[in-house]
Design a protein around this motif. Structure first.
Motif, PDB file in Angstrom:
ATOM      1  N   SER A  95       0.842  -1.187   0.000  1.00  0.00           N
ATOM      2  CA  SER A  95       0.000   0.000   0.000  1.00  0.00           C
ATOM      3  C   SER A  95       0.881   1.242   0.000  1.00  0.00           C
ATOM      4  O   SER A  95       1.915   1.265   0.655  1.00  0.00           O
ATOM      5  N   TRP A  99      -4.224   5.616   1.128  1.00  0.00           N
ATOM      6  CA  TRP A  99      -5.612   5.180   0.987  1.00  0.00           C
ATOM      7  C   TRP A  99      -6.282   5.189   2.347  1.00  0.00           C
ATOM      8  O   TRP A  99      -5.687   4.807   3.345  1.00  0.00           O
ATOM      9  N   ASP A 103     -12.546   5.331   0.902  1.00  0.00           N
ATOM     10  CA  ASP A 103     -12.165   5.813  -0.429  1.00  0.00           C
ATOM     11  C   ASP A 103     -12.640   4.805  -1.470  1.00  0.00           C
ATOM     12  O   ASP A 103     -12.662   3.594  -1.212  1.00  0.00           O
ATOM     13  N   GLU A 108      -7.964   3.074  -5.754  1.00  0.00           N
ATOM     14  CA  GLU A 108      -6.871   2.587  -4.923  1.00  0.00           C
ATOM     15  C   GLU A 108      -5.666   2.198  -5.775  1.00  0.00           C
ATOM     16  O   GLU A 108      -5.771   1.458  -6.745  1.00  0.00           O
TER      17      GLU A 108
END
Length: 124
Positions: A95, A99, A103, A108
Motif C-alpha cells: 500500500s 488510501w 475511499d 486505490e
C-alpha cells in the motif's frame, strides 16, 4: 505498536523465512493449520516482532507478510517491500499508505516493485 504489510508473488514460506532471517534475530516460524499460514516471532534490537505469512492473498498469487512490533527493521511498507524485492527478486506489492477506509476501491493504487521498477498501479 507498528505494523508493516507487503504482498510477495508466489513465494514458499522457506524462501520468505530466509529473507526474514536476514533482518530479524532468533526468528521462529511454524505452520498454523492446513491453509499454509505460518506464524511466529523474531526480535529486532531485542524487541519482539510478530510475524505472519498468509498465502493465497489477492487472487491466490501472493503471500501477505505482516510484521508487528514496537521496533521494526523498516519504517514503511515501501521500505520493507524494497528490501524484499532486492533479496527475493520477485514482484512485491504494498500500500502507498495514502488510501483511507471509505475511499473508492477503483481509485486505490498500490506500489508494485518488479523488474520494470517501482510503479503505482491498480491491483488488477
Amino acid at each position: 505498536m507498528n505494523d508493516l504489510e507487503i504482498y510477495v508473488r508466489e513465494q514458499d514460506p522457506a524462501r520468505l523465512q530466509s529473507w526474514l532471517d536476514q533482518s530479524l534475530d532468533r526468528l521462529e516460524l511454524a505452520p498454523i493449520g492446513h491453509a499454509g499460514v505460518h506464524k511466529g516471532k523474531g526480535y529486532y534490537r531485542d524487541f519482539p516482532v510478530r510475524v505472519s505469512l498468509y498465502p493465497g492473498a489477492f487472487s491466490k498469487h501472493f503471500t501477505s507478510v505482516v510484521l508487528e512490533g514496537d521496533e521494526l527493521p523498516w519504517r514503511t511498507d515501501l521500505d520493507c517491500a524494497r528490501h524484499a524485492w532486492r533479496f527475493l527478486d520477485v514482484e512485491v506489492r504494498c500500500s502507498p499508505g495514502d488510501w483511507q477506509e471509505g475511499d473508492p476501491v477503483q481509485d486505490e493504487k498500490w506500489w508494485r516493485l518488479d523488474h520494470r521498477g517501482e510503479q503505482k498501479v491498480s491491483w488488477n
